[in-house]
Write a protein that holds these residues in place. Structure first.
Motif, PDB file in Angstrom:
ATOM      1  N   UNK A 204       0.853  -1.188   0.000  1.00 32.97           N
ATOM      2  CA  UNK A 204       0.000   0.000   0.000  1.00 32.97           C
ATOM      3  C   UNK A 204       0.890   1.240   0.000  1.00 32.97           C
ATOM      4  N   UNK A 205       0.853   1.983  -1.094  1.00 32.00           N
ATOM      5  CA  UNK A 205       1.628   3.225  -1.208  1.00 32.00           C
ATOM      6  C   UNK A 205       0.699   4.404  -0.965  1.00 32.00           C
ATOM      7  N   UNK A 206       1.050   5.261   0.005  1.00 34.72           N
ATOM      8  CA  UNK A 206       0.221   6.418   0.349  1.00 34.72           C
ATOM      9  C   UNK A 206       1.100   7.658   0.366  1.00 34.72           C
ATOM     10  N   UNK A 207       0.760   8.630  -0.470  1.00 36.62           N
ATOM     11  CA  UNK A 207       1.494   9.898  -0.496  1.00 36.62           C
ATOM     12  C   UNK A 207       0.665  10.982   0.203  1.00 36.62           C
ATOM     13  N   UNK A 208       1.275  11.646   1.176  1.00 37.14           N
ATOM     14  CA  UNK A 208       0.637  12.763   1.876  1.00 37.14           C
ATOM     15  C   UNK A 208       1.352  14.034   1.429  1.00 37.14           C
ATOM     16  N   UNK A 209       0.633  14.932   0.757  1.00 36.69           N
ATOM     17  CA  UNK A 209       1.255  16.120   0.167  1.00 36.69           C
ATOM     18  C   UNK A 209       1.217  17.331   1.088  1.00 36.69           C
ATOM     19  N   UNK A 210       0.282  17.380   2.033  1.00 39.46           N
ATOM     20  CA  UNK A 210       0.181  18.485   2.972  1.00 39.46           C
ATOM     21  C   UNK A 210      -0.665  18.020   4.153  1.00 39.46           C
ATOM     22  N   UNK A 211      -0.632  18.764   5.231  1.00 35.77           N
ATOM     23  CA  UNK A 211      -1.425  18.422   6.407  1.00 35.77           C
ATOM     24  C   UNK A 211      -2.501  19.486   6.605  1.00 35.77           C
ATOM     25  N   UNK A 212      -3.671  19.254   5.985  1.00 39.87           N
ATOM     26  CA  UNK A 212      -4.801  20.144   6.193  1.00 39.87           C
ATOM     27  C   UNK A 212      -5.885  19.405   6.970  1.00 39.87           C
ATOM     28  N   UNK A 213      -7.055  20.014   7.103  1.00 39.57           N
ATOM     29  CA  UNK A 213      -8.111  19.451   7.938  1.00 39.57           C
ATOM     30  C   UNK A 213      -8.635  18.117   7.432  1.00 39.57           C
ATOM     31  N   UNK A 214      -8.313  17.780   6.187  1.00 36.08           N
ATOM     32  CA  UNK A 214      -8.844  16.546   5.600  1.00 36.08           C
ATOM     33  C   UNK A 214      -7.833  15.395   5.583  1.00 36.08           C
ATOM     34  N   UNK A 215      -6.632  15.631   6.085  1.00 39.53           N
ATOM     35  CA  UNK A 215      -5.556  14.655   5.891  1.00 39.53           C
ATOM     36  C   UNK A 215      -5.792  13.347   6.629  1.00 39.53           C
ATOM     37  N   UNK A 216      -6.113  13.412   7.915  1.00 42.17           N
ATOM     38  CA  UNK A 216      -6.293  12.170   8.681  1.00 42.17           C
ATOM     39  C   UNK A 216      -7.458  11.353   8.142  1.00 42.17           C
ATOM     40  N   UNK A 217      -8.562  12.001   7.813  1.00 44.74           N
ATOM     41  CA  UNK A 217      -9.694  11.271   7.251  1.00 44.74           C
ATOM     42  C   UNK A 217      -9.322  10.661   5.903  1.00 44.74           C
ATOM     43  N   UNK A 218      -8.536  11.413   5.109  1.00 42.39           N
ATOM     44  CA  UNK A 218      -8.084  10.872   3.834  1.00 42.39           C
ATOM     45  C   UNK A 218      -7.188   9.663   4.023  1.00 42.39           C
ATOM     46  N   UNK A 219      -6.316   9.705   5.021  1.00 37.64           N
ATOM     47  CA  UNK A 219      -5.448   8.566   5.322  1.00 37.64           C
ATOM     48  C   UNK A 219      -6.277   7.344   5.716  1.00 37.64           C
ATOM     49  N   UNK A 220      -7.235   7.533   6.598  1.00 39.34           N
ATOM     50  CA  UNK A 220      -8.077   6.412   7.034  1.00 39.34           C
ATOM     51  C   UNK A 220      -8.823   5.801   5.854  1.00 39.34           C
ATOM     52  N   UNK A 221      -9.326   6.664   4.978  1.00 38.82           N
ATOM     53  CA  UNK A 221     -10.084   6.175   3.822  1.00 38.82           C
ATOM     54  C   UNK A 221      -9.189   5.356   2.894  1.00 38.82           C
ATOM     55  N   UNK A 223      -6.288   3.844   3.624  1.00 39.55           N
ATOM     56  CA  UNK A 223      -5.850   2.606   4.270  1.00 39.55           C
ATOM     57  C   UNK A 223      -6.936   1.538   4.144  1.00 39.55           C
ATOM     58  N   UNK A 224      -8.193   1.924   4.370  1.00 36.89           N
ATOM     59  CA  UNK A 224      -9.301   0.976   4.260  1.00 36.89           C
ATOM     60  C   UNK A 224      -9.448   0.478   2.826  1.00 36.89           C
ATOM     61  N   UNK A 225      -9.367   1.409   1.855  1.00 34.56           N
ATOM     62  CA  UNK A 225      -9.515   1.025   0.453  1.00 34.56           C
ATOM     63  C   UNK A 225      -8.417   0.059   0.014  1.00 34.56           C
ATOM     64  N   UNK A 226      -7.162   0.400   0.351  1.00 35.57           N
ATOM     65  CA  UNK A 226      -6.040  -0.431  -0.068  1.00 35.57           C
ATOM     66  C   UNK A 226      -6.055  -1.786   0.633  1.00 35.57           C
ATOM     67  N   UNK A 227      -6.434  -1.796   1.888  1.00 33.62           N
ATOM     68  CA  UNK A 227      -6.517  -3.051   2.630  1.00 33.62           C
ATOM     69  C   UNK A 227      -7.533  -3.989   1.990  1.00 33.62           C
ATOM     70  N   UNK A 228      -8.654  -3.425   1.546  1.00 36.82           N
ATOM     71  CA  UNK A 228      -9.679  -4.241   0.886  1.00 36.82           C
ATOM     72  C   UNK A 228      -9.198  -4.723  -0.488  1.00 36.82           C
ATOM     73  N   UNK A 229      -8.497  -3.840  -1.222  1.00 38.18           N
ATOM     74  CA  UNK A 229      -8.018  -4.222  -2.553  1.00 38.18           C
ATOM     75  C   UNK A 229      -6.970  -5.333  -2.493  1.00 38.18           C
ATOM     76  N   UNK A 230      -6.012  -5.194  -1.575  1.00 37.46           N
ATOM     77  CA  UNK A 230      -4.879  -6.120  -1.522  1.00 37.46           C
ATOM     78  C   UNK A 230      -5.208  -7.384  -0.747  1.00 37.46           C
TER      79      UNK A 230
END
Length: 452
Positions: A204-221, A223-230
């Motif tokens: 699972x490759x995850x790139x974080x480009x900045x830390x705004x108000x949506x970052x943690x929720x984007x990370x959780x989403x 991680x869940x998507x990639x975990x289901x795919x792989x």
């Protein structure tokens, strides 16, 4: 009773709000030395008042009083360190919009260097990145108007504007003999702070480009998507923080917490001992203990360094790449009342869980990987870092300048990514790729060598 409300932020470029807190004013009892110091301060303020009145009455043209005061405030703050500044009401509103992850403009993270605008990093999939604007580019003119003499906030304001309007930038790029003219069309910048993909079928490759108000929720989403795919064959996670200039402290804390079960994440320490604050992890590892590799480079700053430092100190992740930017200070946004803008004031340093300050030093990766840089870009592959900024906060011991920030546009040429893949597949392990005594401080996927 009066209260002072302020907002804490972390970013290597233009500011972003981080965390709210309220402090109560304290009673102050002054001795004779304190009274003398106060009297001297009032004499200096009288001097400022005398100069202000002389300018108002004798300047060749009638000056704008508001601009005079704002310029005086701006000069006072920028004289402190590279990250303190004054924001007028519009700039303050723009900052609040930007921290929500959506704003109008070009998509460039910038800072001020020697009176000119320096690009820290273009934001992915924006007019700036599509036009080829690069980290370390120096912007000298905006629509044929010289940047010299403008404050950072004034320059940023000129780069922003209505969607679909044009602006011309004149850029000096190291290694290019002549300035480069680039015309950009402003767009509504929606910062997608987290992007992800499946790497090598089982990573699972995850790139974080900045830390705004949506970052943690984007990370959780993701991680869940990639975990289901792989599925069950998932080997681990690569978290790419390269050229991430920072952002919200709260998001840096919650992103770190996503990979930790317990322990300190970061502490902030101001002038007074009672101002020390510690942030700790809560139980619940989002990745369920899977191996994690974090990629950093010379453009990874501030909030990115908090995440890398926390995971490195807790041995939760292997840090791969080049030394990070080295911004280890905390800024507080202090609103000045309705319509009066805000101060962006450096109020503390932050420390990793082991008690290290990375100010002007950066995060040293567990495994250093230097990329192969095209000949035409070799003169501009290093980021000078915090230690090169005029007026930066000093740190004990040797400060560090210069760190590679180049990331190959094609993943197949990305040596740091290749090494991360190998580590997660067990082709190499951290010990075999780690520094060896007397080495030359370099490691590559072909023949890992020593690093500090």
């Amino acid at each position: 009773m009066m209260r002072k409300t302020s907002v804490i932020l972390l970013s290597a470029a233009t500011g972003a709000a981080l965390m709210l807190f309220v402090t109560q004013p304290r009673a102050v009892f002054m001795g004779s030395s304190a009274r003398a110091a106060t009297a001297d301060t009032y004499r200096q303020l009288n001097l400022f008042g005398d100069v202000f009145e002389r300018v108002r009455s004798d300047y060749v043209e009638k000056p704008d009083d508001t601009k005079l005061i704002e310029s005086a405030i701006s000069g006072m703050l920028t004289g402190l360190d590279p990250h303190s500044s004054y924001m007028d009401a519009k700039s303050f509103r723009d900052m609040q919009v930007q921290t929500r992850g959506e704003f109008g403009g070009l998509g460039i993270e910038v800072t001020m260097e020697d009176g000119l605008i320096k690009v820290v990093s273009p934001i992915d999939d924006t007019p700036a990145s599509r036009a080829g604007v690069m980290a370390n580019d120096i912007i000298t003119n905006l629509d044929d108007e010289a940047v010299q003499g403008l404050t950072l906030n004034q320059a940023v304001e000129k780069m922003r504007g209505p969607v679909n309007t044009k602006i011309k930038l004149k850029i000096i790029r190291k290694g290019q003999d002549n300035p480069i003219d680039v015309t950009l069309v402003r767009d509504n910048i929606r910062v997608r702070s987290v992007r992800a993909r499946v790497e090598a079928d089982d990573i699972a490759y995850i790139r974080i480009t900045t830390f705004n108000e949506q970052t943690t929720e984007g990370l959780k989403r993701e991680v869940a998507n990639l975990s289901n795919q792989i599925g069950d064959k998932l080997k681990g996670y690569i978290i790419d923080l390269r050229n991430n200039p920072g952002g919200l402290l709260e998001e840096a804390v919650t992103v770190s917490d996503s990979f930790l079960e317990k322990g300190e994440i970061v502490s902030t320490r101001g002038r007074n001992a009672e101002e020390t604050q510690r942030r700790t992890a809560h139980s619940g590892d989002l990745t369920k203990g899977k191996p994690v590799i974090v990629l950093v480079n010379g453009g990874s700053a501030s909030a990115s360094e908090i995440v890398a430092g926390a995971l490195q100190d807790h041995k939760r992740a292997t840090i791969v790449g080049t030394r990070s930017f080295g911004k280890g200070s905390v800024q507080t946004i202090i609103p000045l009342g309705s319509g009066n803008g805000a101060l962006r004031l450096t109020t503390a340093r932050y420390y990793t869980p082991s008690g290290k300050s990375i100010q002007a030093k950066g995060i040293v990766p567990d495994i250093e990987v230097l990329q192969d840089v095209p000949d035409e870009l070799k003169s501009r592959t290093d980021t000078k870092g915090e230690a090169s900024l005029r007026g930066h906060l000093k740190n004990d011991g040797d400060e560090k300048t210069g760190s590679q920030s180049y990331v190959p546009p094609d993943a197949k040429d990305d040596k740091a990514l290749k090494l991360a893949d190998d580590l997660l597949h067990g082709i190499k392990n951290s010990a075999s790729a780690a520094p060896t005594p007397g080495g030359d401080n370099k490691a590559t996927t072909d023949k890992p060598k020593a690093a500090n």
